[in-house]
Design a protein around this motif. Sequence first.
Motif, short mmCIF file in Angstrom:
data_model
loop_
_atom_site.label_atom_id
_atom_site.label_comp_id
_atom_site.label_asym_id
_atom_site.label_seq_id
_atom_site.Cartn_x
_atom_site.Cartn_y
_atom_site.Cartn_z
N ASP A 263 5.39 52.55 71.60
CA ASP A 263 4.94 52.02 72.48
C ASP A 263 6.06 51.05 73.38
O ASP A 263 6.96 50.86 72.78
N SER A 264 5.94 50.83 74.70
CA SER A 264 6.85 50.37 75.38
C SER A 264 7.31 48.80 74.91
O SER A 264 8.46 48.67 75.19
N GLN A 265 6.52 48.01 74.67
CA GLN A 265 6.57 46.71 74.33
C GLN A 265 7.45 46.80 72.94
O GLN A 265 8.30 45.80 72.57
N THR A 266 7.08 47.63 72.17
CA THR A 266 7.88 47.79 70.90
C THR A 266 9.48 48.12 70.89
O THR A 266 10.41 47.34 70.41
N LEU A 267 9.43 49.15 72.07
CA LEU A 267 11.02 49.52 72.35
C LEU A 267 11.86 48.30 72.72
O LEU A 267 12.96 47.86 72.45
N ILE A 268 11.01 47.72 73.87
CA ILE A 268 11.65 46.51 74.49
C ILE A 268 12.06 45.44 73.58
O ILE A 268 13.12 44.68 73.42
N ASP A 269 11.05 45.14 72.77
CA ASP A 269 11.40 44.00 71.61
C ASP A 269 12.55 44.51 70.84
O ASP A 269 13.59 43.69 70.60
N GLY A 270 12.66 45.71 70.37
CA GLY A 270 13.89 46.27 69.53
C GLY A 270 15.09 46.14 70.26
O GLY A 270 16.19 45.54 69.67
N ILE A 271 15.14 46.48 71.42
CA ILE A 271 16.44 46.22 72.40
C ILE A 271 16.79 44.79 72.72
O ILE A 271 17.95 44.61 72.59
N CYS A 272 15.79 43.93 72.72
CA CYS A 272 15.95 42.49 72.79
C CYS A 272 16.60 41.92 71.40
O CYS A 272 17.87 41.06 71.46
N TYR A 273 16.29 42.36 70.34
CA TYR A 273 16.79 41.95 69.01
C TYR A 273 18.39 42.50 69.13
O TYR A 273 19.11 41.89 68.37
N LEU A 274 18.43 43.67 69.37
CA LEU A 274 19.78 44.43 69.11
C LEU A 274 20.68 43.52 70.23
O LEU A 274 21.94 43.17 69.90
N ALA A 275 20.28 43.52 71.29
CA ALA A 275 21.22 42.78 72.25
C ALA A 275 21.52 41.30 72.00
O ALA A 275 22.78 40.89 72.43
N SER A 276 20.91 40.56 71.30
CA SER A 276 21.05 39.30 70.76
C SER A 276 22.32 39.24 69.68
O SER A 276 22.64 38.25 69.44
N HIS A 277 22.62 40.31 69.37
CA HIS A 277 23.82 40.36 68.53
C HIS A 277 25.16 40.56 69.10
O HIS A 277 25.21 41.42 69.91
N PRO A 278 26.26 39.65 68.75
CA PRO A 278 27.50 39.74 69.54
C PRO A 278 28.23 41.13 69.38
O PRO A 278 28.90 41.50 70.05
N LYS A 279 27.81 41.94 68.34
CA LYS A 279 28.53 43.31 68.08
C LYS A 279 27.99 44.29 68.81
O LYS A 279 28.66 45.29 69.04
N VAL A 280 26.87 44.21 69.43
CA VAL A 280 26.43 45.10 70.40
C VAL A 280 27.20 45.29 71.66
O VAL A 280 27.04 44.17 72.44
N CYS A 281 27.90 46.36 71.95
CA CYS A 281 28.72 46.35 72.94
C CYS A 281 28.48 47.44 74.19
O CYS A 281 29.22 47.49 75.01
N GLY A 282 27.37 48.15 73.96
CA GLY A 282 27.19 49.25 74.96
C GLY A 282 25.97 49.84 74.79
O GLY A 282 25.43 50.06 73.53
N MET A 283 25.44 50.82 75.36
CA MET A 283 24.25 51.07 75.19
C MET A 283 24.13 52.42 76.54
O MET A 283 24.60 52.50 77.40
N ASP A 284 23.52 53.70 75.67
CA ASP A 284 23.16 54.80 76.87
C ASP A 284 21.64 54.86 76.86
O ASP A 284 20.85 54.40 75.83
N ILE A 285 21.07 55.32 78.04
CA ILE A 285 19.98 55.76 78.10
C ILE A 285 19.68 57.11 78.64
O ILE A 285 20.30 57.49 79.79
#
Length: 318
Positions: A263-285
Amino acid sequence: MSLSHLKKSGDAVFVDSSVTKANEIVTAWDGKDASNFSLIGVPLSKTSISHSGASFAPASIRKMLSSYSTYHIEDGIDLKTLRVTDFGDITMHVTDFEESRNRIKSTIAELLNQFKDTMPIILGGDHGISFPSIAAFTEARGKIGVIQFDAHHDLRNINDGGRSNGTPFRSLIDEGILNGEHLIQIGLRNFSNSAPYTEFGINHGVTIYTMRDVRELGIQKIIIDSLNRLSQEVDAIYISLDMDVLDQAFAPGCPAIGPGGMDSQTLIDGICYLASHPKVCGMDIVELDPTIDFRDMTSRIAAHVILNFLVEKVKLNR
């Protein structure tokens, strides 16, 4: 001379002086400098193994930013002072797909090398664009770990049809660009894959989380465990978001829709957990086809993903 009652094409339909729309923080690249965050479009979908208008997604996602404000009510954060540089779209070759992939890799590598402080969000395109994109990140940012949200492995062999949207991670592993142990796949679904490709992933050390895992373990535990492991082994972490990880009820604008997805909220939560890490440097959609979407539902989720990603990065850099 002037004309009355005109607004710039693409601006929000209704203007409220107390509301900043998200598209207003995005500014076209001036050919000189870049902000800490950036967008770049990769409108390639001719390499899709199914019918796809994903090449129209970069424009659709940008348009949907004008549907939302910059204010994150839950965290009390307003992005209105943030600046996001839009580098525009990479020009694809009409018939030569290898040339298109070369252009993707060289352009993104140039962007990363010239603007070392910018964090690109790459708007595909089908999932085939992740092969040259991640290759460029590897050259510019060192050893890369990838967290892939997807219903499919995308580990197909290239012998049965060449490079396509089903082969990017097979190509990255086969060519030694990405260590299989540094690829984590989240959201794999029943009846969307085959046993030989699951076996290929396991044999090459790929971490595979099915939708059952997502339901039973929870997205937070999966992301935290993934980050804890990858952060010890790689220089930077890249998110690859295939929109068909979502259930068809949430993302009708995907070429490969199906039931049983996230579901969309689970995806958004996952992205938020990832983005909060300093080593996450980019993303594709990737894998978003506006021509088959309903009321821009899928493009709207993509816009939300971008905005939530930016909020978490702002919180991290406070």
